[in-house]
Design a protein around this motif. Structure first.
Motif, PDB file in Angstrom:
ATOM      1  N   ASP A  13       0.654  -1.309   0.135  1.00  0.00           N
ATOM      2  CA  ASP A  13      -0.096   0.062  -0.134  1.00  0.00           C
ATOM      3  C   ASP A  13       0.865   1.230   0.076  1.00  0.00           C
ATOM      4  N   HIS A  14       1.793   1.307   0.799  1.00  0.00           N
ATOM      5  CA  HIS A  14       2.558   2.484   0.901  1.00  0.00           C
ATOM      6  C   HIS A  14       3.481   2.377  -0.565  1.00  0.00           C
ATOM      7  N   ALA A  15       3.814   1.354  -1.236  1.00  0.00           N
ATOM      8  CA  ALA A  15       4.543   1.426  -2.376  1.00  0.00           C
ATOM      9  C   ALA A  15       3.607   2.195  -3.432  1.00  0.00           C
ATOM     10  N   ALA A  16       2.409   1.676  -3.425  1.00  0.00           N
ATOM     11  CA  ALA A  16       1.304   2.016  -4.409  1.00  0.00           C
ATOM     12  C   ALA A  16       0.922   3.479  -4.094  1.00  0.00           C
ATOM     13  N   ASP A  17       0.799   4.025  -2.982  1.00  0.00           N
ATOM     14  CA  ASP A  17       0.461   5.332  -2.782  1.00  0.00           C
ATOM     15  C   ASP A  17       1.650   6.356  -3.224  1.00  0.00           C
ATOM     16  N   TYR A  18       2.689   5.957  -3.181  1.00  0.00           N
ATOM     17  CA  TYR A  18       3.892   6.787  -3.435  1.00  0.00           C
ATOM     18  C   TYR A  18       3.835   6.722  -5.132  1.00  0.00           C
ATOM     19  N   ARG A  19       3.695   5.559  -5.507  1.00  0.00           N
ATOM     20  CA  ARG A  19       3.755   5.737  -7.259  1.00  0.00           C
ATOM     21  C   ARG A  19       2.594   6.531  -7.670  1.00  0.00           C
ATOM     22  N   LEU A  20       1.242   6.281  -7.109  1.00  0.00           N
ATOM     23  CA  LEU A  20       0.228   7.268  -7.597  1.00  0.00           C
ATOM     24  C   LEU A  20       0.440   8.701  -7.301  1.00  0.00           C
ATOM     25  N   SER A  21       1.300   9.034  -6.308  1.00  0.00           N
ATOM     26  CA  SER A  21       1.541  10.496  -6.102  1.00  0.00           C
ATOM     27  C   SER A  21       2.534  11.035  -7.083  1.00  0.00           C
ATOM     28  N   LEU A  22       3.059  10.258  -8.002  1.00  0.00           N
ATOM     29  CA  LEU A  22       4.348  10.836  -8.893  1.00  0.00           C
ATOM     30  C   LEU A  22       4.033  11.903  -9.578  1.00  0.00           C
ATOM     31  N   PRO A  23       2.694  11.722 -10.526  1.00  0.00           N
ATOM     32  CA  PRO A  23       2.517  12.848 -11.433  1.00  0.00           C
ATOM     33  C   PRO A  23       2.315  14.302 -10.821  1.00  0.00           C
ATOM     34  N   ASP A  24       1.847  14.261  -9.512  1.00  0.00           N
ATOM     35  CA  ASP A  24       1.805  15.787  -8.751  1.00  0.00           C
ATOM     36  C   ASP A  24       3.050  16.082  -7.928  1.00  0.00           C
ATOM     37  N   ARG A  25       3.576  15.096  -7.344  1.00  0.00           N
ATOM     38  CA  ARG A  25       4.523  15.526  -6.275  1.00  0.00           C
ATOM     39  C   ARG A  25       5.977  16.236  -6.971  1.00  0.00           C
ATOM     40  N   PRO A  26       6.572  17.133  -6.330  1.00  0.00           N
ATOM     41  CA  PRO A  26       7.703  17.805  -6.899  1.00  0.00           C
ATOM     42  C   PRO A  26       8.901  16.625  -7.182  1.00  0.00           C
ATOM     43  N   VAL A  27       9.393  16.879  -8.225  1.00  0.00           N
ATOM     44  CA  VAL A  27      10.377  15.825  -8.727  1.00  0.00           C
ATOM     45  C   VAL A  27      11.780  15.464  -7.704  1.00  0.00           C
ATOM     46  N   GLY A  28      12.113  16.891  -7.508  1.00  0.00           N
ATOM     47  CA  GLY A  28      13.449  16.818  -6.489  1.00  0.00           C
ATOM     48  C   GLY A  28      13.209  18.254  -5.679  1.00  0.00           C
ATOM     49  N   VAL A  29      13.352  17.905  -4.441  1.00  0.00           N
ATOM     50  CA  VAL A  29      13.340  19.063  -3.397  1.00  0.00           C
ATOM     51  C   VAL A  29      14.492  19.004  -2.733  1.00  0.00           C
ATOM     52  N   PRO A  30      14.938  20.381  -2.143  1.00  0.00           N
ATOM     53  CA  PRO A  30      16.021  20.550  -1.292  1.00  0.00           C
ATOM     54  C   PRO A  30      16.006  19.818  -0.175  1.00  0.00           C
ATOM     55  N   VAL A  31      17.065  19.013   0.402  1.00  0.00           N
ATOM     56  CA  VAL A  31      16.998  18.203   1.384  1.00  0.00           C
ATOM     57  C   VAL A  31      18.447  18.304   2.225  1.00  0.00           C
ATOM     58  N   ASP A  32      17.957  18.557   3.440  1.00  0.00           N
ATOM     59  CA  ASP A  32      19.334  18.540   4.347  1.00  0.00           C
ATOM     60  C   ASP A  32      19.884  17.402   4.738  1.00  0.00           C
ATOM     61  N   GLN A  33      20.745  17.000   4.201  1.00  0.00           N
ATOM     62  CA  GLN A  33      21.334  15.459   4.270  1.00  0.00           C
ATOM     63  C   GLN A  33      21.756  15.287   5.838  1.00  0.00           C
ATOM     64  N   ALA A  34      22.003  16.056   6.510  1.00  0.00           N
ATOM     65  CA  ALA A  34      22.281  15.734   7.696  1.00  0.00           C
ATOM     66  C   ALA A  34      21.267  15.555   8.611  1.00  0.00           C
ATOM     67  N   LEU A  36      18.444  14.405   7.378  1.00  0.00           N
ATOM     68  CA  LEU A  36      17.894  13.019   6.684  1.00  0.00           C
ATOM     69  C   LEU A  36      18.602  12.046   7.190  1.00  0.00           C
ATOM     70  N   ASN A  37      19.995  12.069   7.411  1.00  0.00           N
ATOM     71  CA  ASN A  37      20.756  11.048   8.216  1.00  0.00           C
ATOM     72  C   ASN A  37      20.473  10.784   9.359  1.00  0.00           C
ATOM     73  N   GLU A  38      20.148  11.819  10.379  1.00  0.00           N
ATOM     74  CA  GLU A  38      19.846  11.780  11.639  1.00  0.00           C
ATOM     75  C   GLU A  38      18.463  11.197  11.842  1.00  0.00           C
ATOM     76  N   ALA A  39      17.512  11.176  10.795  1.00  0.00           N
ATOM     77  CA  ALA A  39      16.340  10.376  10.947  1.00  0.00           C
ATOM     78  C   ALA A  39      16.597   8.946  10.791  1.00  0.00           C
ATOM     79  N   PRO A  64      11.197  12.086   3.138  1.00  0.00           N
ATOM     80  CA  PRO A  64      11.633  13.470   2.738  1.00  0.00           C
ATOM     81  C   PRO A  64      12.738  13.351   1.761  1.00  0.00           C
ATOM     82  N   GLY A  65      13.278  12.212   1.874  1.00  0.00           N
ATOM     83  CA  GLY A  65      14.707  12.083   0.836  1.00  0.00           C
ATOM     84  C   GLY A  65      14.302  11.294  -0.362  1.00  0.00           C
TER      85      GLY A  65
END
Length: 463
Positions: A13-34, A36-39, A64-65
């Motif tokens: 379900d998580h995978a399908a929800d993600y795939r279905l969101s692709l046409p509308d979601r930002p393709v790449g967004v700025p990420v604070d890698q530090a 994300l690493n901490e998460a 987020p990443g």
């Protein structure tokens, strides 16, 4: 058992929800890698964690990443998004947890690879008698092909490289276009031939190898173990080498012709583009990706060899405890992996989903969309610097600094994603159209976003 079923369904379900969101979601967004690493960081817990909680924590940390590389407006690195049937088959492959070493460890995995390999050779025009190894990517495919080449050219010189190694062996000359893909160089390093073995051959205006220069280089080199690396699909322009003429030259000099066709080899699957790779069947080995233009899951690629015996001699091994080894080459005999995941299931499913006509339509549609990109950006006042023969578009926005600023702005904006490259001494935006779900509307929306961002950056647009 109910808990396992619920867990797997939650993951799907998580995978399908993600795939279905692709046409509308930002393709790449700025990420604070530090951040994300901490998460993902923190101490490893002493006590076990319930699987459902682990899954929820993974989704929360990763979300987020995630870059929408599988979506319709990702135009970087010549990759497609895995098709529905292929993705579902890959989920099954993970659930079945098969070892695709040979027909003893998984008869089904080997059968799927055998059938899919037959289909792939038919689609690409590779001889039916060729071997097909299922590997991880273009790097592994090129390495397998060049390992077979190394074996044969040295055997022709009376040297058993598998037994004696390279110390004292006759020198192997490797000719390749000046605009070869970097994986060729790394394959030569991994195989012990070294990059000093390379003899770059000049290329023409669009990056294809110059056949006259190749003929002269082979003639001047004289006799000796010779490998020539050709290219179907220049990584920047999409240009293809004259494979028929080049292979004929190589064979007249007693050499081995290897074709790096990571994405461009798929031109053979469409009547509209097949002429670009005319003569490919005369080569000795071929490398091709599945997770690029064929829109299969990572990591899927293919190493084909016109001499299955040579392919197996270069790559296989046997041991007394390995029941089933030593027979007809299959599975791990044709790759550098032993504990292989069963990627053939997804390949079989993806090909079955598309069919011969579907693969051709995919290639033709991506090429048409690439031309639409080029026309749209040219009309907007930007410079398209390559002949758009396949799915690659190179665009300049003035001087190098300005082009890099436009590329960075596009990647931050999130409407689409395209990378930067250096070609013929210039910094350019590189657009690769490879996704089966990309539409004309996606291209137009991307062109509008690029134009908006570029016009907002000062400087001269075109040299």
């Amino acid at each position: 058992m109910d808990e396992l079923r619920h867990l797997f369904r939650r993951a799907a379900d998580h995978a399908a929800d993600y795939r279905l969101s692709l046409p509308d979601r930002p393709v790449g967004v700025p990420v604070d890698q530090a951040v994300l690493n901490e998460a993902f960081a923190g101490p490893l817990p002493d006590a076990p964690t319930p699987p459902e909680r682990v899954l929820a924590e993974l989704v929360a940390a990763a979300e987020p990443g995630l870059v929408a590389t599988a979506g319709p407006r990702y135009f970087g690195f010549v990759v497609g998004g895995a098709s529905p049937a292929a993705t579902a088959a890959d989920m099954l492959a993970a659930g079945w947890d098969q070892i695709a070493f040979n027909a003893v460890t998984s008869p089904a995995a080997v059968a799927a690879e055998t059938a899919a390999g037959t289909w792939l050779k038919e689609l690409l025009g590779i001889p039916a008698t060729a071997s097909a190894g299922f590997v991880t990517g273009g790097q592994a495919a090129n390495t397998a092909g060049l390992a077979a080449a190394r074996h044969q050219v040295l055997a022709d010189a009376g040297w058993d490289v598998e037994r004696r190694g390279l110390t004292g062996a006759p020198a192997v000359r490797v000719f390749a276009g000046a605009e070869r893909h970097a994986t060729i160089d790394r394959s030569l390093r991994l195989l012990g031939l070294g990059t000093d073995a390379l003899r770059p051959v000049p290329t023409g205006p669009q990056g294809a190898i110059d056949p006259d220069a190749l003929a002269a280089a082979l003639r001047d080199a004289g006799p000796g173990p010779t490998i020539v690396c050709l290219q179907a699909g220049n990584v920047n322009t999409g240009a293809c080498d004259d494979l028929r003429r080049a292979c004929d030259l190589v064979h007249r000099h007693g050499g081995w012709a290897h074709v790096d066709g990571a994405f461009g080899l798929w031109a053979a699957a469409s009547p509209a583009t097949r002429h670009l790779v005319d003569g490919l069947e005369t080569a000795d080995s071929w490398a091709c990706d599945g997770h690029k233009w064929l829109n299969l899951p990572y990591d899927t690629a293919f190493a084909f060899c016109a001499r299955p015996d040579v392919h197996a001699a270069a790559m296989s091994y046997a041991a007394a405890y390995l029941v089933g080894s030593g027979g007809a080459p299959a599975g791990a005999d044709l790759t550098a992996e032993s504990s292989r995941r069963a990627r053939g299931f997804a390949v079989w499913a993806g090909l079955r989903e598309l069919g011969r006509d579907g693969v051709a339509a995919l290639v033709e549609r991506c090429c048409a969309l690439a031309r639409r990109f080029a026309d749209g950006l040219s009309t907007a006042g930007f410079e398209v610097v390559n002949d758009v023969v396949l799915n690659q578009v190179l665009v300049g926005f003035g001087d190098d600094a300005r082009t890099d600023r436009v590329v960075a702005a596009v990647q931050t904006d999130g409407t689409c994603w395209a990378g930067g490259t250096t070609w013929r001494g210039r910094r350019l935006m590189r657009i690769s159209v490879s996704n089966a779900t990309t539409t004309e509307a996606d291209v137009d929306r991307s062109v509008a976003a690029i134009a908006r961002l570029a016009h907002g950056i000062g400087g001269e647009l075109v040299h």
